[in-house]
Design a protein around this motif. Structure first.
Motif, PDB file in Angstrom:
ATOM      1  N   ALA A  46       2.426  -6.494  12.079  1.00  0.00           N
ATOM      2  CA  ALA A  46       2.785  -6.828  10.697  1.00  0.00           C
ATOM      3  C   ALA A  46       2.660  -5.614   9.774  1.00  0.00           C
ATOM      4  N   GLN A  47       1.634  -4.787   9.987  1.00  0.00           N
ATOM      5  CA  GLN A  47       1.448  -3.595   9.164  1.00  0.00           C
ATOM      6  C   GLN A  47       2.564  -2.586   9.399  1.00  0.00           C
ATOM      7  N   ILE A  48       3.007  -2.474  10.638  1.00  0.00           N
ATOM      8  CA  ILE A  48       4.120  -1.570  10.926  1.00  0.00           C
ATOM      9  C   ILE A  48       5.412  -2.124  10.343  1.00  0.00           C
ATOM     10  N   GLU A  49       5.601  -3.427  10.428  1.00  0.00           N
ATOM     11  CA  GLU A  49       6.793  -4.044   9.838  1.00  0.00           C
ATOM     12  C   GLU A  49       6.841  -3.791   8.338  1.00  0.00           C
ATOM     13  N   GLU A  50       5.677  -3.819   7.682  1.00  0.00           N
ATOM     14  CA  GLU A  50       5.620  -3.573   6.239  1.00  0.00           C
ATOM     15  C   GLU A  50       6.170  -2.186   5.907  1.00  0.00           C
ATOM     16  N   ALA A 107       0.856  -1.192   0.000  1.00  0.00           N
ATOM     17  CA  ALA A 107       0.000   0.000   0.000  1.00  0.00           C
ATOM     18  C   ALA A 107       0.889   1.239   0.000  1.00  0.00           C
ATOM     19  N   TYR A 108       0.650   2.136  -0.939  1.00  0.00           N
ATOM     20  CA  TYR A 108       1.460   3.346  -1.058  1.00  0.00           C
ATOM     21  C   TYR A 108       0.629   4.585  -0.740  1.00  0.00           C
ATOM     22  N   ASP A 109       1.319   5.621  -0.276  1.00  0.00           N
ATOM     23  CA  ASP A 109       0.683   6.892   0.036  1.00  0.00           C
ATOM     24  C   ASP A 109       0.809   7.877  -1.119  1.00  0.00           C
ATOM     25  N   LEU A 110       1.723   7.590  -2.060  1.00  0.00           N
ATOM     26  CA  LEU A 110       1.947   8.477  -3.197  1.00  0.00           C
ATOM     27  C   LEU A 110       2.682   7.709  -4.284  1.00  0.00           C
ATOM     28  N   VAL A 111       2.341   8.001  -5.556  1.00  0.00           N
ATOM     29  CA  VAL A 111       3.054   7.435  -6.695  1.00  0.00           C
ATOM     30  C   VAL A 111       3.617   8.581  -7.529  1.00  0.00           C
ATOM     31  N   LEU A 112       4.921   8.530  -7.814  1.00  0.00           N
ATOM     32  CA  LEU A 112       5.570   9.461  -8.731  1.00  0.00           C
ATOM     33  C   LEU A 112       5.766   8.696 -10.041  1.00  0.00           C
ATOM     34  N   LEU A 113       5.088   9.121 -11.083  1.00  0.00           N
ATOM     35  CA  LEU A 113       4.912   8.263 -12.264  1.00  0.00           C
ATOM     36  C   LEU A 113       5.443   8.882 -13.549  1.00  0.00           C
ATOM     37  N   ASP A 114       6.411   8.195 -14.165  1.00  0.00           N
ATOM     38  CA  ASP A 114       6.858   8.543 -15.512  1.00  0.00           C
ATOM     39  C   ASP A 114       5.872   7.923 -16.505  1.00  0.00           C
ATOM     40  N   LEU A 115       5.674   8.578 -17.649  1.00  0.00           N
ATOM     41  CA  LEU A 115       4.717   8.064 -18.627  1.00  0.00           C
ATOM     42  C   LEU A 115       5.363   7.146 -19.654  1.00  0.00           C
ATOM     43  N   ARG A 116       6.601   7.433 -20.039  1.00  0.00           N
ATOM     44  CA  ARG A 116       7.251   6.656 -21.093  1.00  0.00           C
ATOM     45  C   ARG A 116       8.168   5.615 -20.461  1.00  0.00           C
ATOM     46  N   LEU A 117       7.718   4.375 -20.445  1.00  0.00           N
ATOM     47  CA  LEU A 117       8.460   3.284 -19.827  1.00  0.00           C
ATOM     48  C   LEU A 117       8.873   2.277 -20.894  1.00  0.00           C
ATOM     49  N   PRO A 118       9.922   1.503 -20.669  1.00  0.00           N
ATOM     50  CA  PRO A 118      10.416   0.598 -21.711  1.00  0.00           C
ATOM     51  C   PRO A 118       9.445  -0.504 -22.108  1.00  0.00           C
ATOM     52  N   LEU A 137      12.844  13.227  14.407  1.00  0.00           N
ATOM     53  CA  LEU A 137      12.627  11.791  14.240  1.00  0.00           C
ATOM     54  C   LEU A 137      13.484  11.281  13.095  1.00  0.00           C
ATOM     55  N   SER A 138      13.907  10.038  13.191  1.00  0.00           N
ATOM     56  CA  SER A 138      14.603   9.396  12.076  1.00  0.00           C
ATOM     57  C   SER A 138      13.576   8.998  11.011  1.00  0.00           C
ATOM     58  N   SER A 139      14.066   8.639   9.836  1.00  0.00           N
ATOM     59  CA  SER A 139      13.162   8.230   8.755  1.00  0.00           C
ATOM     60  C   SER A 139      12.320   7.025   9.158  1.00  0.00           C
ATOM     61  N   ARG A 140      12.918   6.076   9.868  1.00  0.00           N
ATOM     62  CA  ARG A 140      12.187   4.881  10.278  1.00  0.00           C
ATOM     63  C   ARG A 140      11.186   5.197  11.386  1.00  0.00           C
ATOM     64  N   ALA A 189      10.141  -1.203   3.742  1.00  0.00           N
ATOM     65  CA  ALA A 189      10.346  -0.336   2.583  1.00  0.00           C
ATOM     66  C   ALA A 189      11.739   0.282   2.562  1.00  0.00           C
ATOM     67  N   PHE A 190      12.427   0.285   3.715  1.00  0.00           N
ATOM     68  CA  PHE A 190      13.766   0.864   3.760  1.00  0.00           C
ATOM     69  C   PHE A 190      14.834  -0.138   3.345  1.00  0.00           C
ATOM     70  N   GLY A 191      14.424  -1.359   3.040  1.00  0.00           N
ATOM     71  CA  GLY A 191      15.349  -2.335   2.510  1.00  0.00           C
ATOM     72  C   GLY A 191      16.286  -2.957   3.517  1.00  0.00           C
ATOM     73  N   THR A 192      15.983  -2.826   4.792  1.00  0.00           N
ATOM     74  CA  THR A 192      16.810  -3.432   5.829  1.00  0.00           C
ATOM     75  C   THR A 192      16.027  -4.538   6.519  1.00  0.00           C
ATOM     76  N   GLU A 193      16.754  -5.453   7.118  1.00  0.00           N
ATOM     77  CA  GLU A 193      16.112  -6.574   7.788  1.00  0.00           C
ATOM     78  C   GLU A 193      15.355  -6.102   9.021  1.00  0.00           C
ATOM     79  N   VAL A 194      14.181  -6.636   9.219  1.00  0.00           N
ATOM     80  CA  VAL A 194      13.353  -6.289  10.373  1.00  0.00           C
ATOM     81  C   VAL A 194      13.417  -7.436  11.372  1.00  0.00           C
ATOM     82  N   GLU A 195      14.009  -7.175  12.528  1.00  0.00           N
ATOM     83  CA  GLU A 195      14.130  -8.203  13.556  1.00  0.00           C
ATOM     84  C   GLU A 195      12.797  -8.398  14.282  1.00  0.00           C
ATOM     85  N   SER A 196      12.709  -9.439  15.087  1.00  0.00           N
ATOM     86  CA  SER A 196      11.456  -9.762  15.763  1.00  0.00           C
ATOM     87  C   SER A 196      11.011  -8.674  16.732  1.00  0.00           C
TER      88      SER A 196
END
Length: 222
Positions: free
Chosen positions: A173-177, A44-55, A151-154, A181-188
């Motif tokens: 689980a929703q908060i973990e999601e 689930a995203y809060d915003l999409v930045l969208l290019d029109l011409r994609l490969p 606050l930090s980004s996370r 998005a930051f691409g780092t491992e989420v510990e328990s």
């Protein structure tokens, strides 16, 4: 916010992703139509930045698909298509704003804030809890003494997820999601760690624990 950037130009994409991330947002980057649609199906995203011409197709088809599914996520088009007819087509398809490349990053930030303020369901609302004022779209928090709280980004990612559903319980689980998005491992215990940090900064009772279910913003918050 969690932002999906759809841009096949690697130089521009890297610049936009870095800039938006530095504003405190989590950014996923898709370089093709297929990658973008897979991301939209998975998260689930809060915003999409969208290019029109994609490969592998048109970004306009991505936008039309979202609106056909009644997905009202805000979409800002970023494209080199500068004809008035192109802008009309994008806006008629359901875009919330339209930027012509080359994109000025300062203007992009202003457009992101404007879209966040404009649309209720995805707007990050102003929140007051324990006398602390949270201005989410501006990435600013003012304490009871008038001093700004950093606050930090996370930490913002966790707080954003709670604020968007202010009166509802948000599962671990929703908060973990949001953190994934930051691409780092989420510990328990990662969620507990960030909730604890937010409580230290916003007040111990700013976030309520609903045992066995999740977390929510204090019912005393305005």
């Amino acid at each position: 916010m969690r932002v999906l950037l759809v841009e096949d130009d690697e130089l521009l994409g890297d610049a936009v992703k870095t800039y938006v991330h530095r504003q405190g947002h989590a950014v996923d980057w898709a370089l093709t139509r297929d990658e973008a649609e897979a991301s939209l199906d998975a998260a689930a995203y809060d915003l999409v930045l969208l290019d029109l011409r994609l490969p592998d197709g048109s970004g306009l088809d991505i936008l039309k698909g979202l609106r056909a599914k009644r997905d009202e996520v805000p979409v800002i088009i970023m494209t080199a298509h500068d004809q008035v007819s192109d802008r009309i087509a994008g806006l008629n398809a359901g875009a919330d704003d339209y930027l012509v490349k080359p994109v000025d990053l300062g203007e992009l930030q202003a457009r992101i804030h404007a879209v966040s303020r404009r649309y209720g369901s995805h707007k990050l609302p102003e929140l007051t809890v324990n006398g602390v004022a949270v201005y989410s779209s501006e990435r600013r928090i003012v304490g009871v003494d008038g001093a700004e709280i950093q606050l930090s980004s996370r930490e913002w990612a966790v707080l954003d997820r709670l604020i968007v559903r202010k009166r509802a319980i948000v599962s671990k689980a929703q908060i973990e999601e949001a953190l994934y998005a930051f691409g780092t491992e989420v510990e328990s215990n990662t969620v507990e760690v960030y909730v604890s940090r937010l409580r230290r900064k916003l007040g111990r009772d700013a976030i309520e624990t609903v045992r066995g279910v999740g977390y929510r913003i204090s019912s005393d918050a305005n």
